[in-house]
Design an enzyme around this catalytic site. Structure first.
Site, PDB file in Angstrom:
ATOM      1  N   CYS A  60       2.989  -9.749  -4.328  1.00  0.00           N
ATOM      2  CA  CYS A  60       3.272  -9.591  -2.896  1.00  0.00           C
ATOM      3  C   CYS A  60       2.331  -8.570  -2.256  1.00  0.00           C
ATOM      4  O   CYS A  60       2.283  -7.406  -2.664  1.00  0.00           O
ATOM      5  CB  CYS A  60       4.736  -9.171  -2.711  1.00  0.00           C
ATOM      6  SG  CYS A  60       5.130  -8.545  -1.061  1.00  0.00           S
ATOM      7  N   GLY A  61       1.587  -8.979  -1.230  1.00  0.00           N
ATOM      8  CA  GLY A  61       0.659  -8.093  -0.552  1.00  0.00           C
ATOM      9  C   GLY A  61       1.325  -6.911   0.118  1.00  0.00           C
ATOM     10  O   GLY A  61       0.818  -5.777   0.078  1.00  0.00           O
ATOM     11  N   HIS A  62       2.487  -7.145   0.742  1.00  0.00           N
ATOM     12  CA  HIS A  62       3.222  -6.054   1.398  1.00  0.00           C
ATOM     13  C   HIS A  62       3.713  -5.037   0.363  1.00  0.00           C
ATOM     14  O   HIS A  62       3.763  -3.830   0.638  1.00  0.00           O
ATOM     15  CB  HIS A  62       4.407  -6.617   2.184  1.00  0.00           C
ATOM     16  CG  HIS A  62       4.000  -7.462   3.348  1.00  0.00           C
ATOM     17  ND1 HIS A  62       3.319  -6.951   4.433  1.00  0.00           N
ATOM     18  CD2 HIS A  62       4.172  -8.785   3.604  1.00  0.00           C
ATOM     19  CE1 HIS A  62       3.093  -7.923   5.299  1.00  0.00           C
ATOM     20  NE2 HIS A  62       3.598  -9.043   4.818  1.00  0.00           N
ATOM     21  N   CYS A  63       4.076  -5.520  -0.817  1.00  0.00           N
ATOM     22  CA  CYS A  63       4.514  -4.622  -1.890  1.00  0.00           C
ATOM     23  C   CYS A  63       3.358  -3.747  -2.361  1.00  0.00           C
ATOM     24  O   CYS A  63       3.531  -2.549  -2.606  1.00  0.00           O
ATOM     25  CB  CYS A  63       5.068  -5.421  -3.071  1.00  0.00           C
ATOM     26  SG  CYS A  63       6.453  -6.506  -2.653  1.00  0.00           S
TER      27      CYS A  63
END
Length: 499
Positions: A60-63
């Site tokens: 996950c990029g946001h993670c």
């Protein structure tokens, strides 16, 4: 399925002041965020009165963006008195998926606050950069309500742009005070709370009351509301209802975003008027629209006024066009939508009355009907769903997809092969439906992610396909569940075998 696009509203960036030395001391050599999994999660949470857990996925990029900020915050909070513990769980790990399901993790990253050994679980609703995380969690780990002892205390707590709930009491004891305390613990992640023995210290409202009374301060409408029913359920309902503006404003001002979230999350029918705020006639729209909202107050309808510039996401979701502005769209609790395009200010009230009287036909978002539909997999849109699926008299396998969905792209050539296998079988149709560009009838299909595949037999039996996504398995499913016409006993594939 991707997490909701509206999630960005939840993370307003807060301006705060922290000692720069605290962050200068941070180094990556030591990890301050605890790593939890299914084997130690329950025991670890049970040992802490307050712990924050991030559920993440490695891809996950946001993670990935949150990770260094979360670690910095953990390093600072480890020195807080008492220390605030931050932890993380890889929810994508197969062994942790049951744990993620138990805590209703539907998107990444999701942060949750666990209190009193896990007896109370709340959503984290603060910023996602290190300083903001620290500031938010310091408040969350302290008392749920701040005592107001002076006018300065009141000024510091009750600002001009947020909702603050204050309890006025003759003494800090008794059933009313205990119920207020229970309310503050339950809603502390959503609101600021204060309590005082002296109403004269408060900036607005009757100063002679000695309580017990709840006074909710807000930056809109009448600016404050008083309430005296101290049953916890009644208190919660009062706070939730009073914290929604008569007309919610949807524009680029981040101060309005929390109210927009509340608007879309409430259970009322929703009336939305979209206009160009920079247009000279906008004030007339605003005035008339507010009058209509006053007229229908308490009738289970919520009102939103949206600026065209800020509403592109809503336009895409509802399938609207800018040349329809000014426009009103109503979304009911059962998902039906009603539309009035190019509305005049003086016609808003009469159109809402017509809608309430049941004299307005529902609006349905649909792509144009394709002029050429000769490909093996047929295209179904909302305006052809009735004819091509429900009333076709055929066995229809229908894929609900999203153009951006990787799994849908992988399934597409397989469905092409299935469709070619039934090319000469007039009783079977393989079709696809873009769920992002067309309204899906929720009473017929339960689509929570993409791709979702349904099969409807010619006699009207509807079932979801949940088997493997191979040509052979899909054909086997169709053959087991189809209704056969008297003259059709074999598929094209079987004809080929006989030859």
């Amino acid at each position: 399925m991707a997490s909701s696009a509206s999630n960005w509203f939840l993370f307003a960036w807060l301006a705060i002041s922290l000692c720069a030395v605290a962050f200068a001391d941070y180094t990556e050599s030591k990890e301050f965020v605890l790593t939890l999994d299914y084997s130690n999660f329950s025991d670890t949470v049970a040992k802490h009165d307050f712990i924050v857990v991030e559920f993440y996925a490695p891809w996950c990029g946001h993670c990935k963006k949150l990770a260094p900020e979360y670690e910095k915050a953990a390093s600072v909070l480890s020195s807080h008195d008492p220390p605030v513990v931050l932890a993380k769980v890889d929810a994508n790990e197969e062994s942790n998926k049951e744990l993620a399901s138990e805590h209703e993790i539907k998107g990444f990253p999701t942060l949750k606050i666990f209190r009193k050994g896990g007896k109370i679980v709340q959503e984290y609703k603060g910023p996602r950069e290190a300083e903001g995380i620290v500031s938010y969690l310091k408040k969350q780990s302290g008392p749920a309500s701040t005592e107001i002892k002076s006018a300065e205390d009141a000024t510091n707590l009750i600002g001009e742009k947020s909702i603050v709930v204050v309890g006025v009491f003759p003494k800090f004891s008794g059933e009313e005070y205990e119920n207020f305390t229970a309310l503050t613990e339950k809603l502390r992640s959503d609101y600021e709370f204060g309590h005082t023995l002296d109403a004269k210290l408060l900036p607005r409202g009757e100063s002679s009351v000695s309580g017990p009374v709840i006074r909710l301060f807000k930056p809109f409408d009448e600016l404050f509301n008083d309430f005296q029913d101290f049953h916890v359920d009644a208190l919660e309902k009062f706070v939730e209802e009073s914290s929604i503006p008569l007309v919610t404003v949807f524009n680029n001002d981040p101060n309005n975003h929390p109210y927009v979230i509340k608007f879309f999350n409430n259970d009322n029918a929703k009336v939305m008027l979209f206009i160009n705020f920079s247009n000279e006639i906008s004030e007339s729209f605003k005035s008339n629209y507010r009058d209509v909202a006053e007229q229908f107050k308490g009738e289970g309808i919520s009102f939103l006024l949206g600026d065209l510039e800020a509403s592109q996401g809503a336009f895409q979701y509802f399938g609207l066009k800018e040349d329809q502005v000014p426009l009103i769209i109503v979304q009911t609790t059962d998902g039906e939508k009603y539309l009035k395009a190019n509305v005049e200010p003086d016609h808003i009230a009469s159109w809402i009355k017509e809608y309430k009287a049941g004299n307005v036909l529902p609006y349905r978002k649909s792509e144009p009907i394709p002029q050429d539909n000769s490909e093996p997999v047929k295209v179904v849109v909302a305006d052809t769903l009735q004819d091509m699926v429900f009333n076709s008299g055929k066995n229809v396998l229908l894929e609900f997809y999203a153009p951006w969905c990787g799994h849908c792209k992988k399934l597409a050539p397989i469905l092409d092969e299935v469709a070619l296998s039934y090319e000469s079988d007039a009783d079977v149709v393989i079709a696809k439906f873009d769920g992002t560009a067309n309204d899906i009838p929720s009473d017929s299909f339960d689509v929570k992610g993409y791709p979702t595949v349904y099969f409807r037999s010619s006699s009207g039996k509807t079932m979801q396909y949940e088997g493997d996504r191979t040509k052979e398995d899909i054909i086997d499913f169709i053959e087991k569940n189809r209704d056969r016409a008297a003259a059709t006993t074999t598929t094209q594939e079987e004809h080929k075998d006989e030859l």
